[in-house]
Motif scaffolding. Structure first.
Motif, PDB file in Angstrom:
ATOM      1  N   PHE A 157       0.853  -1.189   0.000  1.00 43.94           N
ATOM      2  CA  PHE A 157       0.000   0.000   0.000  1.00 43.94           C
ATOM      3  C   PHE A 157       0.886   1.235   0.000  1.00 43.94           C
ATOM      4  O   PHE A 157       1.845   1.325   0.755  1.00 43.94           O
ATOM      5  N   ARG A 182      -6.579   7.341  -3.036  1.00 45.89           N
ATOM      6  CA  ARG A 182      -7.550   8.409  -3.266  1.00 45.89           C
ATOM      7  C   ARG A 182      -8.764   8.264  -2.348  1.00 45.89           C
ATOM      8  O   ARG A 182      -9.806   8.871  -2.573  1.00 45.89           O
ATOM      9  N   ALA A 202     -11.043   6.152  -2.016  1.00 48.52           N
ATOM     10  CA  ALA A 202     -12.307   5.750  -2.639  1.00 48.52           C
ATOM     11  C   ALA A 202     -13.017   4.690  -1.807  1.00 48.52           C
ATOM     12  O   ALA A 202     -14.199   4.422  -2.019  1.00 48.52           O
ATOM     13  N   CYS A 224      -8.973  -1.421  -6.634  1.00 52.86           N
ATOM     14  CA  CYS A 224      -8.440  -0.144  -6.131  1.00 52.86           C
ATOM     15  C   CYS A 224      -8.198   0.782  -7.318  1.00 52.86           C
ATOM     16  O   CYS A 224      -7.417   0.460  -8.210  1.00 52.86           O
TER      17      CYS A 224
HETATM   18  S1  SF4 Z   1      -9.396   1.227  -2.732  1.00 56.10           S
HETATM   19 FE1  SF4 Z   1      -9.490   3.409  -2.364  1.00 56.10          FE
HETATM   20  S2  SF4 Z   1      -9.161   3.664  -0.163  1.00 56.10           S
HETATM   21 FE2  SF4 Z   1      -8.494   1.619  -0.720  1.00 56.10          FE
HETATM   22  S3  SF4 Z   1      -6.321   1.883  -1.124  1.00 56.10           S
HETATM   23 FE3  SF4 Z   1      -7.353   2.056  -3.085  1.00 56.10          FE
HETATM   24  S4  SF4 Z   1      -7.683   4.248  -3.340  1.00 56.10           S
HETATM   25 FE4  SF4 Z   1      -7.186   3.904  -1.183  1.00 56.10          FE
END
Ligand code: SF4
Length: 76
Positions: free
Chosen positions: A15, A21, A23, A63
């Motif tokens: 990560f 972002r 989301a 993601c």
């Molecule tokens: S899904 Fe959204 S909140 Fe989760 S890591 Fe990706 S961008 Fe970030």
């Protein structure tokens, strides 16, 4: 670059918080792994069966920012 890797028994997840972002696709998709109130907030240890690992791959694939990435374990 602040990519960090969270280890699990079958697969790891990396990560990058600078790319995220917010989301929340991950939190919606697999809340037992992605829990922003827990530390660490990503816990791939929950994905301890092949089916759960597949679900985790699917959620990570959704993601939208590329913040999450799968780190597959080498075949033994
Ligand atoms: S899904 Fe959204 S909140 Fe989760 S890591 Fe990706 S961008 Fe970030």
């Amino acid at each position: 670059m602040t990519r960090k890797t969270y280890r699990g028994p079958l697969v790891d997840v990396s990560f990058d918080g600078e790319v995220c972002r917010h989301a929340a696709e991950c939190v919606r998709g697999m809340p037992e792994v992605f829990d922003t109130s827990a530390r660490p907030w990503i816990n791939p240890e929950v994905a301890s069966t092949p089916d759960l690992a597949d679900r985790l791959r699917e959620v990570v694939g959704r993601c939208p920012s590329g913040a999450l990435a799968m780190v597959e374990h080498p075949e033994s």
